[in-house]
Design a protein around this motif. Sequence first.
Motif, PDB file in Angstrom:
ATOM      1  N   LEU B 225       0.832  -1.203   0.000  1.00 43.89           N
ATOM      2  CA  LEU B 225       0.000   0.000   0.000  1.00 43.89           C
ATOM      3  C   LEU B 225       0.864   1.250   0.000  1.00 43.89           C
ATOM      4  O   LEU B 225       0.536   2.240  -0.658  1.00 43.89           O
ATOM      5  CB  LEU B 225      -0.928   0.006   1.217  1.00 43.89           C
ATOM      6  N   THR B 226       1.989   1.204   0.732  1.00 44.58           N
ATOM      7  CA  THR B 226       2.890   2.369   0.746  1.00 44.58           C
ATOM      8  C   THR B 226       3.369   2.660  -0.666  1.00 44.58           C
ATOM      9  O   THR B 226       3.348   3.811  -1.121  1.00 44.58           O
ATOM     10  CB  THR B 226       4.113   2.078   1.635  1.00 44.58           C
ATOM     11  N   LEU B 228       1.922   1.785  -3.373  1.00 46.01           N
ATOM     12  CA  LEU B 228       0.795   2.216  -4.183  1.00 46.01           C
ATOM     13  C   LEU B 228       0.544   3.700  -4.018  1.00 46.01           C
ATOM     14  O   LEU B 228       0.305   4.432  -4.980  1.00 46.01           O
ATOM     15  CB  LEU B 228      -0.431   1.406  -3.776  1.00 46.01           C
ATOM     16  N   PHE B 229       0.636   4.159  -2.767  1.00 45.31           N
ATOM     17  CA  PHE B 229       0.360   5.580  -2.545  1.00 45.31           C
ATOM     18  C   PHE B 229       1.457   6.453  -3.129  1.00 45.31           C
ATOM     19  O   PHE B 229       1.188   7.525  -3.666  1.00 45.31           O
ATOM     20  CB  PHE B 229       0.155   5.853  -1.045  1.00 45.31           C
ATOM     21  N   ASP B 230       2.690   5.981  -3.045  1.00 40.68           N
ATOM     22  CA  ASP B 230       3.773   6.709  -3.708  1.00 40.68           C
ATOM     23  C   ASP B 230       3.476   6.841  -5.185  1.00 40.68           C
ATOM     24  O   ASP B 230       3.646   7.902  -5.784  1.00 40.68           O
ATOM     25  CB  ASP B 230       5.099   5.952  -3.510  1.00 40.68           C
ATOM     26  N   ALA B 231       3.015   5.715  -5.761  1.00 45.06           N
ATOM     27  CA  ALA B 231       2.705   5.703  -7.185  1.00 45.06           C
ATOM     28  C   ALA B 231       1.588   6.688  -7.498  1.00 45.06           C
ATOM     29  O   ALA B 231       1.638   7.410  -8.497  1.00 45.06           O
ATOM     30  CB  ALA B 231       2.325   4.292  -7.625  1.00 45.06           C
ATOM     31  N   LEU B 232       0.580   6.724  -6.601  1.00 48.56           N
ATOM     32  CA  LEU B 232      -0.542   7.633  -6.824  1.00 48.56           C
ATOM     33  C   LEU B 232      -0.063   9.086  -6.857  1.00 48.56           C
ATOM     34  O   LEU B 232      -0.502   9.878  -7.681  1.00 48.56           O
ATOM     35  CB  LEU B 232      -1.599   7.470  -5.736  1.00 48.56           C
ATOM     36  N   VAL B 233       0.852   9.399  -5.929  1.00 48.12           N
ATOM     37  CA  VAL B 233       1.375  10.761  -5.873  1.00 48.12           C
ATOM     38  C   VAL B 233       2.078  11.090  -7.188  1.00 48.12           C
ATOM     39  O   VAL B 233       1.975  12.195  -7.713  1.00 48.12           O
ATOM     40  CB  VAL B 233       2.339  10.917  -4.684  1.00 48.12           C
ATOM     41  N   TRP B 260      -3.865   6.180   8.146  1.00 45.09           N
ATOM     42  CA  TRP B 260      -2.998   7.180   7.509  1.00 45.09           C
ATOM     43  C   TRP B 260      -3.718   8.512   7.398  1.00 45.09           C
ATOM     44  O   TRP B 260      -3.131   9.567   7.553  1.00 45.09           O
ATOM     45  CB  TRP B 260      -2.565   6.676   6.116  1.00 45.09           C
ATOM     46  N   LEU B 261      -5.016   8.453   7.101  1.00 47.74           N
ATOM     47  CA  LEU B 261      -5.788   9.688   7.005  1.00 47.74           C
ATOM     48  C   LEU B 261      -5.786  10.425   8.340  1.00 47.74           C
ATOM     49  O   LEU B 261      -5.642  11.648   8.401  1.00 47.74           O
ATOM     50  CB  LEU B 261      -7.233   9.357   6.641  1.00 47.74           C
ATOM     51  N   GLU B 262      -5.954   9.642   9.405  1.00 41.32           N
ATOM     52  CA  GLU B 262      -5.965  10.264  10.733  1.00 41.32           C
ATOM     53  C   GLU B 262      -4.621  10.935  10.996  1.00 41.32           C
ATOM     54  O   GLU B 262      -4.551  12.035  11.543  1.00 41.32           O
ATOM     55  CB  GLU B 262      -6.286   9.214  11.801  1.00 41.32           C
ATOM     56  N   LEU B 276       2.436  11.131  15.333  1.00 39.71           N
ATOM     57  CA  LEU B 276       2.066  10.304  14.181  1.00 39.71           C
ATOM     58  C   LEU B 276       2.138   8.828  14.538  1.00 39.71           C
ATOM     59  O   LEU B 276       3.030   8.401  15.271  1.00 39.71           O
ATOM     60  CB  LEU B 276       3.009  10.583  13.008  1.00 39.71           C
ATOM     61  N   ARG B 277       1.226   8.079  13.969  1.00 40.76           N
ATOM     62  CA  ARG B 277       1.267   6.645  14.206  1.00 40.76           C
ATOM     63  C   ARG B 277       2.194   5.932  13.244  1.00 40.76           C
ATOM     64  O   ARG B 277       2.693   4.862  13.536  1.00 40.76           O
ATOM     65  CB  ARG B 277      -0.134   6.068  14.021  1.00 40.76           C
ATOM     66  N   ASN B 278       2.320   6.496  12.073  1.00 39.13           N
ATOM     67  CA  ASN B 278       3.145   5.849  11.061  1.00 39.13           C
ATOM     68  C   ASN B 278       4.290   6.774  10.687  1.00 39.13           C
ATOM     69  O   ASN B 278       4.290   7.397   9.629  1.00 39.13           O
ATOM     70  CB  ASN B 278       2.317   5.532   9.815  1.00 39.13           C
ATOM     71  N   PRO B 279       5.285   6.880  11.572  1.00 42.66           N
ATOM     72  CA  PRO B 279       6.352   7.864  11.320  1.00 42.66           C
ATOM     73  C   PRO B 279       7.122   7.572  10.039  1.00 42.66           C
ATOM     74  O   PRO B 279       7.701   8.486   9.455  1.00 42.66           O
ATOM     75  CB  PRO B 279       7.252   7.742  12.554  1.00 42.66           C
ATOM     76  N   ASP B 280       7.090   6.328   9.581  1.00 47.50           N
ATOM     77  CA  ASP B 280       7.866   5.996   8.386  1.00 47.50           C
ATOM     78  C   ASP B 280       7.261   6.615   7.125  1.00 47.50           C
ATOM     79  O   ASP B 280       7.892   6.634   6.083  1.00 47.50           O
ATOM     80  CB  ASP B 280       7.970   4.479   8.225  1.00 47.50           C
ATOM     81  N   LEU B 281       6.023   7.092   7.217  1.00 51.49           N
ATOM     82  CA  LEU B 281       5.380   7.611   6.023  1.00 51.49           C
ATOM     83  C   LEU B 281       5.440   9.132   5.959  1.00 51.49           C
ATOM     84  O   LEU B 281       4.721   9.762   5.193  1.00 51.49           O
ATOM     85  CB  LEU B 281       3.914   7.169   5.989  1.00 51.49           C
ATOM     86  N   LEU B 282       6.315   9.724   6.765  1.00 49.64           N
ATOM     87  CA  LEU B 282       6.312  11.167   6.927  1.00 49.64           C
ATOM     88  C   LEU B 282       6.467  11.888   5.585  1.00 49.64           C
ATOM     89  O   LEU B 282       5.779  12.873   5.312  1.00 49.64           O
ATOM     90  CB  LEU B 282       7.427  11.575   7.898  1.00 49.64           C
ATOM     91  N   SER B 283       7.357  11.374   4.714  1.00 48.08           N
ATOM     92  CA  SER B 283       7.597  12.077   3.443  1.00 48.08           C
ATOM     93  C   SER B 283       6.319  12.098   2.598  1.00 48.08           C
ATOM     94  O   SER B 283       5.979  13.118   1.996  1.00 48.08           O
ATOM     95  CB  SER B 283       8.734  11.406   2.680  1.00 48.08           C
ATOM     96  N   LEU B 284       5.611  10.982   2.620  1.00 45.56           N
ATOM     97  CA  LEU B 284       4.351  10.913   1.880  1.00 45.56           C
ATOM     98  C   LEU B 284       3.363  11.928   2.443  1.00 45.56           C
ATOM     99  O   LEU B 284       2.699  12.656   1.701  1.00 45.56           O
ATOM    100  CB  LEU B 284       3.784   9.497   1.970  1.00 45.56           C
TER     101      LEU B 284
END
Lengths: 375, 336
Positions: B225-226, B228-233, B260-262, B276-284
């Motif tokens: 999913l990560t 996928l979202f990168d791809a979406l961006v 992620w939305l939250e 943040l709950r998902n600190p690894d996704l900060l750049s996204l």
Amino acid sequence: MKFSISREALLRPLSLVAGVVERRQTLPVLSNVLLIAGGDGLALTGTDLEVELIGHAELDSLEAAGSTTVPARKLMDICRSLPEGAMISLALEEGRAVLRSGRSRFTLSTLPAAEFPNIEQSKHDAELTLPRGVLKRLIDATGFAMAQQDVRYYLNGMLFELVSGVVRVVATDGHRLAVSESSAGVEFDGSQKLILPRKGVLELGRLLDDSDAPITLVLGPNHLRARTGGYVFTSKLIDGKFPDYERVVPKGGDKKIIAERSELRQMLSRTAILSNEKYRGVRLYLEEGNLRVQANNPEQEEAEENVTVDYQGASLEIGFNVGYLVDVLNVIGTDRVLITLSDANSSALLEAVFEGDQETPATLGSKYVVMPMRL
Amino acid sequence: MSERKVDRPLAWQLDDWHRLVELIERDRLPHALMLAGPAGLGKGHFAELVIARLLCAAPQQAAAGAVACGRCHGCSMRLAGHHPDLLTVAPADQGRLIRIDTVRGINDFLAQTAQQGGYRIVRLNGAEAMTIGAANALLKGLEEPGDRTLFLLLSDMPSRVMPTVLSRCQRWSFTAPSFDDCLPWLVERLADEDDARFWWRVAGGMPLAAVAQGESEARKLRQRLTELFDALVRGAEPVAEAARLDRQQLGAILGYGISWLEDLIRLGLSGNVESLRNPDLLSLYRQAVKNARVRDWFRLLDYAREQRRLIAQGGNPNPQLVLEAWLIRWAALLRS
């Protein structure tokens, strides 16, 4: 576990015990029979979680005591198809039961005995002994009136009421009620009430015969246990309160009819043919010395019969479900029957008429209440 | 959430457990307990322990720390999976309902006395999944069961259980434990403390959920999913991406998206990276926050929760359509 036993000694208790094991089981262990071999013989236990039956068989020789469970029906089929008089030896080897007889050898799967849901004897229970025949007559006299899958779950069974020296059983489905009591050969002090579920009543009835051999009932808070002739039968109870049946029995009926039981029964069965198939209603017209019964159905067919009865008093028209009347007349043991009525909206009370050397009320006194129908 | 068959209370449930044992020992156990709290806290495990303790004939002979002896007849039958005085009821499948026939089965079970003469226990998983008819059928039995009967109702969403059912139960709320309380337990199951801390944060403080999400299968989905979202961006086609996702995992996919939305909303409102709950996704997140307003994120969150509610209530939406609509909305926001 290792023992040997003759085919006949094993087959009789096994087939009775396998009778309570249901064919379609959701839990594999329930299609098994628990075998416990010990110094006092072989105990076989079958259960469907509602009723449990323990049978007992004499062993020919015991090499090692122990316990296990094996598929009941398969074991029974094997034993049944062995030749008469064959000796069977059963041993537990590496988690499998090996059955040998002559030149045959069968290996059956087993499940651990500890996983078998058998009921353990609870300690402080009341006990009561009475002749088997008496219990059988009590059950036969009332069993037909038990409800079947009623939402009032406490009616789907039979009330056993014990007051010092008297056993009373009551069954009702809300339309009719049967009460029967006996004090013959009953040894019991104190008082207790419990409701035995329908299935338990039917299974218990199968174990009984007309003999005078004693049966011991052990009454616990959760179970009824019956011990007789080497068998121990246990049933769960219904966890509920039985309605106050004494209030249902009509009192002060002024119209007393005495009729020949079999004549009345046959006549009612005949008129029933042309009653409404769903409601089974018949009209009874009561006059001095005569009872006229009339039935008709939606097809406008009609049946009418007259029977001579012993009655003095005002005339009355009343409707009944003919099935309920016939059921009662089927189980009343005497030649003549007493019917007490008061009016068209009150229920009828049916009782046996005891004459001469027949049974006396002390052996078996039954009362039947049937509610009328508005036709 | 298959917990190992160990009859020991979880570290963060010790207080609740002691409270329960005290109730049992003083014979003050209510006839119905509602174990309420978010998924992933070990409510099921707790219920298992209560059952083990009540069905054990000799709990005083249990090994230190264990709740049942594991050797008596009752324990053997329970461990074999078929204690006659235990009835477990659960939705047939995730997102399915508990129907009235099942509840009538409970009433039949209660109509007869205990087979073993001890406690009769009805365990009802997912109490919120009962239909209105089913809940109504349960009320009578729940209100006045016979002697020595215990209802254990479990619910992840107690607010959706009928109030008439709730009011007949004693409610035990389970809340997320502190990290220190569950750290040893997490470390035992995940690689090390860093891993434990990371997945604990991802799961929002639910220890069992953290372990579940730390498993390789779940990790793969999250990784997928990560990407996928990168791809979406970067402008990928959402419908084509949706087709490549596994439709069976719709609930999990929505779950990650909601989490992620939250995070995005938190970040957008406060700018605080710590929470943040998902600190690894900060750049996204940084990229996404630039592109859309908080109001739009809330709108998307409402949509996702509505879909999840539909799934939970057995609405049986078409997974393909849900995924497509969900990703198209994300793509629109990520790129606007």
